[in-house]
Design an enzyme around this catalytic site. Structure first.
Site, short mmCIF file in Angstrom:
data_model
loop_
_atom_site.label_atom_id
_atom_site.label_comp_id
_atom_site.label_asym_id
_atom_site.label_seq_id
_atom_site.Cartn_x
_atom_site.Cartn_y
_atom_site.Cartn_z
N ASP A 1 0.84 -1.14 0.07
CA ASP A 1 0.04 -0.05 -0.07
C ASP A 1 0.82 1.22 0.08
OD1 ASP A 1 -2.31 1.64 0.26
OD2 ASP A 1 -2.15 1.88 2.09
N SER A 2 0.40 2.26 -0.22
CA SER A 2 1.12 3.55 -0.23
C SER A 2 1.13 4.08 1.16
CB SER A 2 0.34 4.72 -0.63
OG SER A 2 -1.21 5.13 -0.10
N CYS B 1 -4.38 -1.27 -2.29
CA CYS B 1 -4.35 0.33 -2.57
C CYS B 1 -5.46 0.27 -3.74
CB CYS B 1 -2.91 0.68 -2.65
SG CYS B 1 -2.72 2.42 -3.28
N GLU C 1 -2.96 8.77 8.19
CA GLU C 1 -1.61 8.59 8.22
C GLU C 1 -1.03 9.29 9.32
OE1 GLU C 1 1.25 6.98 6.52
OE2 GLU C 1 -0.65 5.84 5.55
N CYS D 1 -10.87 3.37 -0.61
CA CYS D 1 -9.38 3.58 -0.29
C CYS D 1 -9.12 2.81 1.06
CB CYS D 1 -9.21 4.88 0.14
SG CYS D 1 -7.76 5.41 0.76
N HIS E 1 -7.37 3.28 3.54
CA HIS E 1 -6.85 3.94 4.67
C HIS E 1 -8.40 4.28 5.38
CE1 HIS E 1 -3.20 4.70 3.09
NE2 HIS E 1 -2.68 5.21 4.36
N1 DGL Z 1 -4.68 3.41 0.73
C1 DGL Z 1 -4.74 3.89 -0.73
C2 DGL Z 1 -5.78 3.49 -1.49
O1 DGL Z 1 -6.35 2.60 -1.31
C3 DGL Z 1 -4.01 5.04 -1.08
C4 DGL Z 1 -3.89 6.31 -0.26
C5 DGL Z 1 -3.11 7.39 -1.03
O2 DGL Z 1 -1.98 7.24 -1.00
O3 DGL Z 1 -3.61 8.46 -1.51
O4 DGL Z 1 -6.15 4.16 -2.35
#
Ligand code: DGL
Length: 278
Positions: free
Chosen positions: A10-11, A73, A152, A184, A186
């Protein structure tokens, strides 16, 4: 190969929502996770940047000898899933098709909301996937670029985060969606606040559960389930602050984790592609 770990990327820390679900559904599997917190968010980057960053990480995971790749992600899934499937010999799974499938199963009125990063919403990947299955579906989508930063930074409390969540979801007021895709990885960490704003009648869908089901299915199909009976081994890499990553990871996963710092840049010229933004 069967006893090799599953690679998950993931990012940032959002992919841990998928790891948690893999642990629940597939407790014998080992995992190598990479969270690119230093270069997060990906969601407001261009497709070329997202492609460059994501492949660096996937190449790194493949070099660790993983038996499968999970792009935990949505942003990276939207941009590179098809290409990643052509590039690697191991199976590559994303989170968008599983999320869309879960939403279709959950909705009663065929009115679905989608929230995600700007890149994911721009890609229209969710709406295309939903409409492939159900042509007449009503879809309302909205990018929520402030959410990833909140997660984050660990800002998940009502006082600080609720006003931002509430503002970001303004587009859904007055719509009669009964299902909201958290597009997302997150966002599940903000689920209590999102639910508070949308109310109890809107069901929140995270891709994690359905993605873990997909992984389970693939492992069985490809005869890749881990056979060793000893405890699985998990390694978590981050390009960001290790202590912070471990702290947040342990809170979310409710288990101590072994976190290591790793930087995937290979050379200066690659770095210059991102210029000041890296
Ligand atoms: N967690 C990621 C997603 O599912 C990306 C969040 C990001 O880095 O902008 O899209």
């Amino acid at each position: 190969m069967r006893n090799a770990p599953i690679g998950v990327m993931d990012s940032g820390i959002g992919g841990l929502t998928v790891v948690k679900e893999i642990w629940r559904q597939l407790p014998r599997e080992s995992i190598v996770f990479y969270g690119d917190s230093q270069r997060c968010p990906y969601g407001d980057r261009t497709p070329d940047e997202i492609r460059l960053l994501s492949f660096q990480i996937l190449d790194f995971l493949v070099a660790q000898g993983v038996k499968m790749l999970v792009i935990a992600c949505n942003t990276a899934t939207a941009i590179i899933l098809d290409e990643a499937r052509r590039r690697y010999d191991v199976p590559v799974l994303g989170v968008i098709a599983p999320g869309a499938r879960a939403a279709i199963a959950a909705t009663n009125n065929q009115k679905i909301g989608i929230i995600g990063t700007q890149a994911t919403i721009n890609s229209k990947s969710y709406s295309k996937t939903l409409r492939q299955t159900h042509h007449g579906m009503k879809i309302v989508s909205q990018a929520c670029p402030k959410f990833v930063d909140l997660v984050e930074r660990g800002v998940l409390d009502e006082v600080k985060a609720l006003p931002i969540v509430s503002d970001s979801l303004e587009a859904f007021r007055g719509t009669d969606i009964d299902t909201m895709i958290l597009g997302c990885t997150h966002y599940p960490l903000l689920a209590p606040l999102i639910s508070k704003v949308l109310g109890p009648d809107v069901r929140l869908i995270s891709s994690a559960e359905e993605t873990a089901r997909d992984i389970s299915h693939w492992l069985t199909e490809e005869h890749l389930n881990r056979l060793e009976l000893d405890d699985p081994r998990h390694v978590f890499y981050t390009s960001g602050d290790v202590k912070r990553f471990a702290q947040m990871g342990e809170t979310w996963l409710q288990q101590p984790i072994q976190a290591k710092y790793h930087d995937v840049w290979e050379n200066e010229s690659e770095m210059q592609i991102l210029g000041d933004r890296s």
